[in-house]
Write an enzyme that holds these catalytic residues in place. Sequence first.
Site, PDB file in Angstrom:
ATOM      1  N   LYS A  43       9.498  -1.543   6.837  1.00  8.72           N
ATOM      2  CA  LYS A  43       9.576  -1.844   5.406  1.00  8.72           C
ATOM      3  C   LYS A  43      10.254  -3.187   5.222  1.00  8.72           C
ATOM      4  CE  LYS A  43       9.310  -0.426   1.013  1.00  8.72           C
ATOM      5  NZ  LYS A  43       9.271  -1.783   0.455  1.00  8.72           N
ATOM      6  N   CYS A 128       6.343 -11.730  -2.875  1.00 10.07           N
ATOM      7  CA  CYS A 128       6.975 -10.558  -3.503  1.00 10.07           C
ATOM      8  C   CYS A 128       6.766 -10.635  -5.006  1.00 10.07           C
ATOM      9  CB  CYS A 128       8.464 -10.522  -3.182  1.00 10.07           C
ATOM     10  SG  CYS A 128       8.799 -10.023  -1.503  1.00 10.07           S
ATOM     11  N   GLY A 219      -6.382  -2.019  -2.049  1.00  8.52           N
ATOM     12  CA  GLY A 219      -7.499  -1.120  -1.774  1.00  8.52           C
ATOM     13  C   GLY A 219      -8.848  -1.804  -1.867  1.00  8.52           C
TER      14      GLY A 219
END
Length: 310
Positions: A43, A128, A219
């Site tokens: 992570k 980010c 996705g």
Amino acid sequence: MLQTTFLDYTYDNPLMNASGVHCMTVSELDELAASQAGAFITKSATLAERAGNPEPRYADVPLGSINSMGLPNLGVDYYLDYALAYQAKEPAPLFFSVAGTSVEENLALLAKIQHSEFTGITELNLSCPNVPGKPQVAYDFPLTEEILTKVFQFFTKPLGVKLPPYFDMAHFDQMAAILNQFPLAYVNCINSIGNGLYVDPQTDTVVIRPKEGFGGIGGEYVKPTALANVRAFYTRLKPEIKVIGTGGILTGQDAYEHLLCGATMLQIGTQLQKEGPDIFQRICQELETIMEAKGYTTIADFQGKLKTVD
């Protein structure tokens, strides 16, 4: 058949998790280590533990996902302890992701890794989009160059950077010109497509709480953009900078296309979140079937050899 060499290390296959998915805790990391993934990444860590954004901050949607996580993680020391224990028993290293919320924090994180016994591969997340009020570093080209200049004044271990998607040929050219100045091990293309929005048709509301529903899209939605970024940087970066392909990998065919466009390793995010670590075995089998049908015995037989139309 799927064996992959990356930075002089050999992995059984090119598949990994994408940082942020199934890698928060030691138990999740152990599950990745025990899976059919060729490698895995931690992570993205900050100096101190972060709770992240308020829930709900992730939602599965029909063609992928939307999230605004806010960098929840257990702090760099938690993951560094795991990485050091892992490297003591495994020959091929794991990948260690860091993502500071400021330039100073990024430099402090990398200094901590530089001064540690960690010998694996570090990934600096320059993308980010989910920290409120903060722009993405990698969309600020002078700042990206400034950070990397400072980093390589002291950082001597293998380092890659995770990038957001770019959408303009001039931006591919400009970013590649910056990245080619530095001894980077790789670039990772792409992080999620920032600031999408999904509406629940039953309730007429957004599906995540932070940022009034705005979040990163992953996705199936993002595969064409991911492939374009993989190809753009594969053809622009000096050969020693490898490309990790991330975005829209649901099947062996998707994995094949990322490799064909020039990726060396592949990361899976949204579909890993939906299926769990068993996905790696399925995609390996599907990729091998495609390669056998095309007469390929190694990934090198087709990696980067995308054809264009005359």
